[in-house]
Design an enzyme around this catalytic site. Structure first.
Site, mmCIF file in Angstrom:
data_model
loop_
_atom_site.group_PDB
_atom_site.id
_atom_site.type_symbol
_atom_site.label_atom_id
_atom_site.label_comp_id
_atom_site.label_asym_id
_atom_site.label_seq_id
_atom_site.Cartn_x
_atom_site.Cartn_y
_atom_site.Cartn_z
ATOM 1 N N ARG A 65 0.833 -1.200 0.000
ATOM 2 C CA ARG A 65 0.000 0.000 0.000
ATOM 3 C C ARG A 65 0.874 1.259 0.000
ATOM 4 O O ARG A 65 0.594 2.234 -0.670
ATOM 5 C CB ARG A 65 -0.877 -0.036 1.255
ATOM 6 C CG ARG A 65 -2.031 0.917 1.253
ATOM 7 C CD ARG A 65 -2.832 0.771 2.524
ATOM 8 N NE ARG A 65 -3.619 -0.447 2.605
ATOM 9 C CZ ARG A 65 -4.768 -0.655 1.949
ATOM 10 N NH1 ARG A 65 -5.240 0.258 1.149
ATOM 11 N NH2 ARG A 65 -5.438 -1.765 2.095
ATOM 12 N N MET A 90 -11.721 3.768 -5.199
ATOM 13 C CA MET A 90 -12.013 2.642 -4.311
ATOM 14 C C MET A 90 -10.779 2.057 -3.632
ATOM 15 O O MET A 90 -10.761 0.883 -3.289
ATOM 16 C CB MET A 90 -12.762 1.549 -5.086
ATOM 17 C CG MET A 90 -14.066 2.007 -5.697
ATOM 18 S SD MET A 90 -15.205 2.757 -4.493
ATOM 19 C CE MET A 90 -15.794 1.278 -3.665
ATOM 20 N N ILE A 92 -8.115 2.583 -0.324
ATOM 21 C CA ILE A 92 -7.913 3.313 0.925
ATOM 22 C C ILE A 92 -6.538 3.970 0.866
ATOM 23 O O ILE A 92 -5.545 3.308 0.535
ATOM 24 C CB ILE A 92 -8.024 2.364 2.140
ATOM 25 C CG1 ILE A 92 -9.467 1.857 2.238
ATOM 26 C CG2 ILE A 92 -7.600 3.065 3.420
ATOM 27 C CD1 ILE A 92 -9.691 0.806 3.297
ATOM 28 N N LEU A 93 -6.506 5.266 1.143
ATOM 29 C CA LEU A 93 -5.243 6.010 1.081
ATOM 30 C C LEU A 93 -4.641 6.109 2.475
ATOM 31 O O LEU A 93 -5.363 6.345 3.456
ATOM 32 C CB LEU A 93 -5.504 7.405 0.506
ATOM 33 C CG LEU A 93 -5.983 7.395 -0.949
ATOM 34 C CD1 LEU A 93 -6.593 8.734 -1.338
ATOM 35 C CD2 LEU A 93 -4.835 7.029 -1.883
ATOM 36 N N HIS A 109 -19.370 10.371 -0.358
ATOM 37 C CA HIS A 109 -19.681 9.043 0.188
ATOM 38 C C HIS A 109 -21.196 8.876 0.202
ATOM 39 O O HIS A 109 -21.913 9.796 0.617
ATOM 40 C CB HIS A 109 -19.111 8.924 1.609
ATOM 41 C CG HIS A 109 -19.339 7.579 2.207
ATOM 42 N ND1 HIS A 109 -18.633 6.460 1.805
ATOM 43 C CD2 HIS A 109 -20.221 7.151 3.139
ATOM 44 C CE1 HIS A 109 -19.065 5.409 2.483
ATOM 45 N NE2 HIS A 109 -20.036 5.802 3.296
ATOM 46 N N THR A 141 -9.843 13.161 5.716
ATOM 47 C CA THR A 141 -8.885 13.043 6.816
ATOM 48 C C THR A 141 -8.418 11.587 6.854
ATOM 49 O O THR A 141 -9.019 10.736 6.187
ATOM 50 C CB THR A 141 -9.549 13.443 8.156
ATOM 51 O OG1 THR A 141 -10.712 12.631 8.334
ATOM 52 C CG2 THR A 141 -9.919 14.919 8.179
ATOM 53 N N LEU A 144 -11.051 6.699 7.542
ATOM 54 C CA LEU A 144 -11.862 6.404 6.353
ATOM 55 C C LEU A 144 -13.265 7.005 6.454
ATOM 56 O O LEU A 144 -13.975 6.799 7.443
ATOM 57 C CB LEU A 144 -11.975 4.878 6.186
ATOM 58 C CG LEU A 144 -12.821 4.406 5.000
ATOM 59 C CD1 LEU A 144 -12.122 4.719 3.687
ATOM 60 C CD2 LEU A 144 -13.118 2.924 5.109
#
Ligand code: GRF
Length: 208
Positions: A65, A90, A92-93, A109, A141, A144
Site C-alpha cells: 500500500r 475505491m 484506501i489512502l 460518500h 482526513t 476512512l
C-alpha cells in the site's frame, strides 16, 4: 484558475457532473487530470473524450500500500493540484498521502456520515430500518469516510425500496451536491472551524 485533479476507479458519473457544471457555469477552475488505479475505469474514457489528461497508477503493480501511495503522490504532485477529488476512488489512502493533501482533498460518500462509513451503505441502511439515507461531501482526513462535512443530501426511504433503487436516487443527489461543494471550494467560499465547514455566504449545505 484553480487546478482540479480527480481520482476515479469506476464509471465516473460524479466526475462527469463536476466537469459539466464547471464548463457550463464558468468556474474559476479546470479539471486538469484524471488518474485511476484501474486501467478500465469508465471515468478515464470520459476524461479523454473531454481532452483532459489521464494517467493510470495500477495498484496491482505495487507490492505494498505504501509503494502504491508513493507512486500516486508522485503522479498527483506533478500535476500541482489546488484541489484533489476522490470521485468513486475505491482504494484506501494511507495517512501520509492524506496529510499531504489535507484541506484540499474532497470525497463523496453515499451515506449520511458519520453513519455507514465503508461499503454497502444502502444495504446496511435498509437493514438498520433507516427512514432516510443520503450522501455526504467531506474533506478527507486519515480516518476512512470521516472529515469535515461540506454538504449532505437527504433521500427518504420508500416502501419497496431495495439497495439498487436507493442507490439510484442517492446518486442523482450526488450529482448535485458534489459539483456544488467543488464550486464553493474553488470560489474560496468554504471555511473550516473546529472541524465544521461553513459556507461563507450562508448558503444551505443541505439538499432535501
Ligand atoms: C458514488 O456512489 C460515490 O458516492 C462513491 O462511489 C460512487 C462513484 O460513482 N464514493 P461514480 O463513479 O461517480 O459514478
Amino acid at each position: 484558475m484553480k487546478r482540479i485533479v480527480a481520482l476515479v476507479s469506476g464509471r465516473g458519473s460524479n466526475l462527469q457532473a463536476i466537469q459539466a457544471r464547471c464548463v457550463e457555469q464558468g468556474w474559476p477552475a479546470r479539471v486538469v487530470a484524471v488518474i485511476s488505479n484501474r486501467p478500465d475505469a469508465g471515468g478515464l474514457v470520459f476524461a479523454a473524450e473531454q481532452g483532459v489528461y489521464t494517467a493510470v497508477v495500477d495498484h496491482r503493480a505495487y507490492a505494498s500500500r505504501e509503494a502504491f501511495d508513493a507512486a500516486l503522490v508522485e503522479a498527483v504532485d506533478d500535476l500541482a493540484p489546488d484541489l484533489l477529488l476522490l470521485a468513486g476512488f475505491m482504494r484506501i489512502l494511507g495517512a501520509d498521502f492524506v496529510r499531504r493533501f489535507e484541506g484540499r482533498m474532497l470525497n463523496i460518500h453515499p451515506s449520511l456520515l458519520p453513519a455507514f462509513a465503508g461499503l454497502h451503505t444502502h444495504r446496511r441502511a435498509l437493514e438498520a430500518g433507516c427512514k432516510a439515507v443520503g450522501a455526504t461531501v467531506h474533506f478527507v482526513t486519515p480516518e476512512l469516510d470521516h472529515g469535515p462535512i461540506v454538504m449532505q443530501s437527504v433521500v427518504p426511504v420508500r416502501a419497496g425500496d431495495d439497495e439498487h433503487s436507493l442507490a439510484a436516487r442517492v446518486l442523482a443527489t450526488e450529482h448535485v451536491i458534489y459539483p456544488q461543494a467543488v464550486r464553493w471550494f474553488v470560489e474560496d467560499k468554504l471555511f473550516v472551524e473546529n472541524g465544521c465547514v461553513r459556507q461563507l455566504d450562508g448558503a444551505s449545505q443541505l439538499l432535501l
